[in-house]
Design an enzyme around this catalytic site. Structure first.
Site, PDB file in Angstrom:
ATOM      1  CG  HIS A 128      -2.980   3.396   2.766  1.00  0.00           C
ATOM      2  ND1 HIS A 128      -3.750   3.098   1.667  1.00  0.00           N
ATOM      3  CD2 HIS A 128      -2.808   2.229   3.440  1.00  0.00           C
ATOM      4  CE1 HIS A 128      -4.042   1.813   1.688  1.00  0.00           C
ATOM      5  NE2 HIS A 128      -3.487   1.263   2.741  1.00  0.00           N
ATOM      6  CG  ASN A 140      -6.595  -0.866   2.224  1.00  0.00           C
ATOM      7  OD1 ASN A 140      -6.044  -0.335   1.267  1.00  0.00           O
ATOM      8  ND2 ASN A 140      -5.929  -1.456   3.197  1.00  0.00           N
ATOM      9  CB  CYS A 173      -0.918   0.012   1.210  1.00  0.00           C
ATOM     10  SG  CYS A 173      -1.983  -1.421   1.286  1.00  0.00           S
TER      11      CYS A 173
END
Ligand code: ACO
Length: 326
Positions: free
Chosen positions: A252, A282, A113
């Site tokens: 994020h 996500n 990520c």
């Protein structure tokens, strides 16, 4: 050394929306549990025949239109992803070709990520050093195909999507500082075991979930809060910018509680933090560029604003970039 600025942003998500109520019909979970533990309400999931390059293409086209550029005007295409179309070739090669960009440089970045943060650091360096005049950086993921859909602990968390930026050489430099880090000493905290060169020659030695995301949620949570804070502090110190001078923070989007805890410690007011986790879940390397594209389109980012991009993910890995919007 020249400067760099962002001249185009774009994002794309698949049509199909999976909301918390739909997940309630799959396994023992509830809208209340998911919302209170994560902040997520909905996520977009690809259909059977959509792959990462399809989403990347949508975001790339929007960024090109925003910048009023043609695919041939871009010197290099970079895709940050943990789930490429294939083990090889690189998804960036497929995207560039499908856009009709002939003979251009293209490569992928795989660092979980944190992919967009690492990618922004690398592509900015390519432009600032004069190697390329324009680079497209895309974060694109289809993690709905990588989760175990029977595992309520991970299936609710991930969504699919893509976000893109176009970087261009400029007199004024938007790139103010970057802080990157990694710790690969315990990969099992966030791991997809199968699919790489550690795979046993006898596949029967692998358990049936080995090609799905394995995550130790509580460990990731603690690491994420700590590293979001330390990476932001370190990048701001390198840039010589005070926290009070940050106009927009784009983190994020892994868990609203992680974001809230980090913002509280950093003493950055919630209204300066971009959050769209309720709509996307996500989306790994895509989450920051999707949020940036939405922020720009909503008029939340103005010329002269100081933006902090901060992320973390598998590796473990983390990073922050301080950027002055031009
Ligand atoms: N619905 C209902 N109950 C659930 C669900 C669900 N979807 N998922 C787990 N539970 C249960 C667990 O089984 C557990 O039950 P038990 O106490 O009977 O064993 C209970 O809820 C509590 O589980 P915890 O894991 O302790 O819950 P927690 O509050 O830690 O929240 C979460 C879990 C949301 C995963 C959290 O730990 C988290 O967000 N961690 C970080 C995740 C993250 O940031 N991942 C990034 C990945 S980045 C990348 O590179 C891919």
């Amino acid at each position: 050394m020249t400067g760099v600025k962002i001249v185009g942003v774009g994002h794309y998500a698949p049509e199909r929306i999976v909301d918390n109520q739909e997940l309630e019909t799959w396994f023992d979970t509830s809208d209340e549990w998911i919302t209170s533990r994560t902040g997520m309400k909905r996520r977009h999931w690809t259909s059977e025949n959509e792959a990462t390059s399809d989403l990347a293409l949508g975001a790339a086209r929007m960024a090109l239109a925003h910048a009023r550029l043609e695919p041939k005007d871009i010197d290099a295409y970079v895709v940050a992803t943990v789930y490429p179309d294939y083990l090889f070739p690189a998804t960036a090669c497929i995207v560039a070709s499908r856009l009709g960009a002939v003979d251009k440089a293209a490569f992928d970045i795989e660092i979980g990520c944190s992919g967009f943060i690492y990618g922004l650091t690398v592509t900015s360096a390519l432009v600032r050093s004069g190697v390329y005049k324009r680079v497209m950086l895309i974060g694109a993921e289809t993690l709905s195909k990588l989760v175990d859909r029977e595992d309520r602990g991970t299936a609710v968390l991930f969504g699919d999507g893509a976000g893109a930026v176009i970087l261009e050489a400029a007199e004024q430099d938007s790139f103010l500082a970057s802080e990157l880090g990694s710790d690969g000493s315990n990969p099992s905290i966030l791991l997809v075991k199968a699919g790489g060169s550690r795979r046993p020659l006898d596949e029967r030695a692998l358990d049936e979930r080995a090609d799905r995301i394995h995550m130790e949620g509580r460990e990731v949570f603690k690491f994420a809060v700590t590293k979001m804070i330390s990476a932001t502090d370190a990048a701001l110190a390198k840039a010589g910018i005070a926290k009070s001078d940050v106009n927009v923070l784009i983190p994020h989007q892994a868990n609203k509680r992680i974001i809230d805890a980090a913002m509280k410690y950093l003493d950055i007011p919630p209204e300066r933090c971009m959050v769209n986790i309720q709509e996307y879940g996500n989306t790994s390397a895509a989450s920051i560029p999707i949020a940036l594209s939405e922020a720009v389109n909503a008029g939340r980012v103005k010329p002269g604003d100081v933006i902090v991009f901060v992320g973390f993910g598998a590796g473990l890995s983390w990073g922050a970039v301080v950027w002055k919007w031009a």
